[in-house]
Every structure is written in C-alpha cells, then in structure tokens.
Design a protein around this motif. Structure first.
Motif, mmCIF file in Angstrom:
data_model
loop_
_atom_site.group_PDB
_atom_site.id
_atom_site.type_symbol
_atom_site.label_atom_id
_atom_site.label_comp_id
_atom_site.label_asym_id
_atom_site.label_seq_id
_atom_site.Cartn_x
_atom_site.Cartn_y
_atom_site.Cartn_z
ATOM 1 N N ARG A 98 0.835 -1.058 0.001
ATOM 2 C CA ARG A 98 -0.033 -0.070 0.061
ATOM 3 C C ARG A 98 0.761 1.115 0.023
ATOM 4 N N GLN A 99 0.110 2.441 -0.143
ATOM 5 C CA GLN A 99 0.727 3.755 -0.280
ATOM 6 C C GLN A 99 1.544 3.849 1.214
ATOM 7 N N GLY A 100 2.849 4.220 1.072
ATOM 8 C CA GLY A 100 3.656 4.313 2.225
ATOM 9 C C GLY A 100 4.667 3.196 2.949
ATOM 10 N N ASP A 101 4.090 1.848 2.202
ATOM 11 C CA ASP A 101 5.188 0.740 2.207
ATOM 12 C C ASP A 101 6.304 0.852 1.751
ATOM 13 N N ARG A 102 7.269 0.411 2.142
ATOM 14 C CA ARG A 102 8.629 0.280 1.713
ATOM 15 C C ARG A 102 9.198 -1.255 1.473
ATOM 16 N N ARG B 122 5.030 0.748 8.184
ATOM 17 C CA ARG B 122 4.377 1.649 7.438
ATOM 18 C C ARG B 122 4.375 2.993 8.091
ATOM 19 N N VAL B 123 3.833 3.034 9.458
ATOM 20 C CA VAL B 123 3.844 4.322 9.963
ATOM 21 C C VAL B 123 5.148 4.764 10.446
#
Ligand code: NAP
Length: 259
Positions: free
Chosen positions: A107-111, A214-215
């Motif tokens: 998802r958006q924000g995952d690396r 993610r956070v």
C-alpha cells in the motif's frame, strides 16, 4: 454415516475450520499437524501429528481412514505438503480444496523490497550496510542469514531455532501472534529496528508489523509465496463450508478414497 474430513493444518485458518466443524454431529473431522511447534495451540478437533510419508503415505491414509474430503489449510509457504496433497487427492479421487489467506498487498507508504525466497532475502541483506533487523520468517531457512553476518538480528519465533542456524549477532524473542499495532510500533522503536524481513504470509494476526513499519517508514524485505499446485483455492471460511456442504452431499459415507 458421518462425513469424514481430513484438514491439513498448522495455521489460524485450520484452527477456525476445526472450531466450526467440532460441534457438527454429521461430520467426523481430523486435524493433521506436522509437529514442528513444541506446544501447539489447543485444537477443537481430534489431532494427529507428524508427516504421512510423502504422497504414498498420505494416499494410503486417505483410503485407510475412509476420508471423504480433504482440506489443505497448510501455511502458504508449506509448498511440499500442498503438492503432496494435490497428488494424493488425484490418485485417490478424494475431493480437495485449499483454504489459505490472501497475500498482503503493498500500500501507499509501504517500503517493500520483494524477493523470491528466503535465500534471496538474505542475499539482499548481504549487500546492505549494518542494520538492526527484525527477522520474522519462522525457523525454516534462518541459516541463510549467516551469509549476511554484519547486521544485528532480533529474531521473533514461536520456538527457538537451532543455535547453529542463527547468524552471529542475534537475539531471540519467543512470541506467538496475534500481535497488535501499538505493541508492534513499541517493539520496533524500543529495539531501534530499521529493517524487517518477513514472508508474505497474509492474514490479520501478523499484519500489524507491516502497518507499524509503514507508520515508522521502515523498510520491509518481503518474501514472495512459493508456487502452489493447481487446486481450487478459497480464502474465506464461509466459502469453505459451502464447498464442504456441496461436495459432502456427493461423498458422504462413501469413503471415496481409492488407490
Ligand atoms: P512443507 O515443507 O510443505 O512440509 C514438509 C513435510 O512436513 C511434508 O512433506 C509432510 O511430511 C510434513 N507436513 C507438513 N504439513 C503437515 C501437516 N499439516 N500434517 C502432517 N504432515 C505435514 O511444510 P513446512 O514449511 O515444513 O511447514 C510445516 C507445517 O508448519 C505445515 O503444517 C504448515 O502449515 C505449518 N507452518 C509453516 C510455516 C512456514 O512458513 N513454512 C509457517 C507457519 C506454519 P510427509 O511428506 O512425511 O507427509
């Protein structure tokens, strides 16, 4: 005659299905575990433990026990058992379904750095400067990380792996999910983790570490699932129950297994 079902387990899904079938007077189900975990969680169904002895052993078991339906609820990374189940079901004509959770999606924000297997995850680490790594891949394949010895590893597992399999700088955390996001964020911060290695197990109980990463903007080396046999695959308990009802009507009491 009760409908006889063999569930190949070792997963949350198998436990859910076992609980669902436990109070059905018209179904006689057995849960099979590989026996990897020293003290497996208590189960709602009669349980057998240990390998069958390959395809031949499983096929013989299906016939001997008069199994009508086979549910492969093994872990998505337990590829050998799934291929054995597919072949044994084909040989004995016992209907088979796989019950497995869907993989996690980025998802958006995952690396995420996605890799094909555990060996590739270790190879990816070998090229990186020193990190504090949270390893959550279970015990199997842990020895690959000895080839990336420059990192500090915190390994979380249900049972300790053999010491000789562990990379030099390591510490063990023995714990079993489900985990929650607040505790996962606290763990990552407290341990100064800057990289997580995990298998793409899917499911809710171990997903909070992905959310926590993610956070906090932490990189995740995500190991892809192995190839599975071509077997009908369901990821929802209600769909599995519907499959059992549909196939059970045809198979009930027939002990369909033949060699
Ligand atoms: P695997 O490589 O597919 O299986 C190796 C052998 O273990 C199989 O050939 C079979 O022996 C035996 N086996 C596996 N699952 C079994 C079951 N449910 N009942 C009886 N025998 C079983 O599997 P694995 O990766 O070693 O995983 C072992 C078990 O741990 C599986 O049940 C899986 O659901 C659970 N698990 C695995 C992972 C993981 O990351 N791999 C994570 C969580 C839970 P025979 O050939 O002698 O029949």
């Amino acid at each position: 005659m009760p409908l006889k079902i063999l569930i190949l387990g070792g997963t949350t899904e198998a436990g859910l299905l076992a609980r669902r079938l436990a109070d059905r007077a018209d179904i006689e189900a057995v849960l099979s575990l590989a026996g990897r975990t020293r003290s497996p969680a208590p189960q709602a169904l009669p349980t057998r433990i240990g390998g069958f002895g390959g395809v031949e052993g499983l096929a013989a078991y299906l016939v001997r026990e008069g199994i009508d339906l086979l549910v492969d609820a093994t872990h998505p990374f337990a590829a050998r058992m799934s291929f054995s189940a597919a072949e044994a079901a084909l040989r004995t004509k016992v209907p088979l379904v796989a019950y497995s959770r869907a993989p996690w999606m980025q998802r958006q924000g995952d690396r995420w750095l996605e890799v094909s297997d555990v060996a590739a995850a270790a190879a990816a680490l070998a090229t990186k400067p020193r990190r504090r790594v949270l390893l959550t891949i279970g015990r199997l394949g842990i020895a690959h990380f000895k080839a990336a010895p420059d990192h500090d590893y915190i390994m979380r597992a249900i049972d300790p792996p053999p010491d000789e399999d562990m990379p030099t700088n390591h510490r063990l955390i023995l714990d079993r999910g489900p985990f929650d996001i607040a505790a996962e964020i606290a763990l990552l911060q407290h341990e100064w983790i800057d990289l997580i290695v995990t298998k793409n197990a899917g499911g809710a109980s171990t997903y909070p570490k992905i959310e926590a990463a993610r956070v906090l903007g932490i990189e995740v080396v995500m190991v892809h699932r192995p190839v599975r046999p071509d077997v009908p695959l369901l990821d929802d308990l209600e769909a599995v129950m519907a499959w059992i009802e549909a196939h059970g009507a045809a198979s009930r009491g027939s002990g369909t297994g033949r060699l």
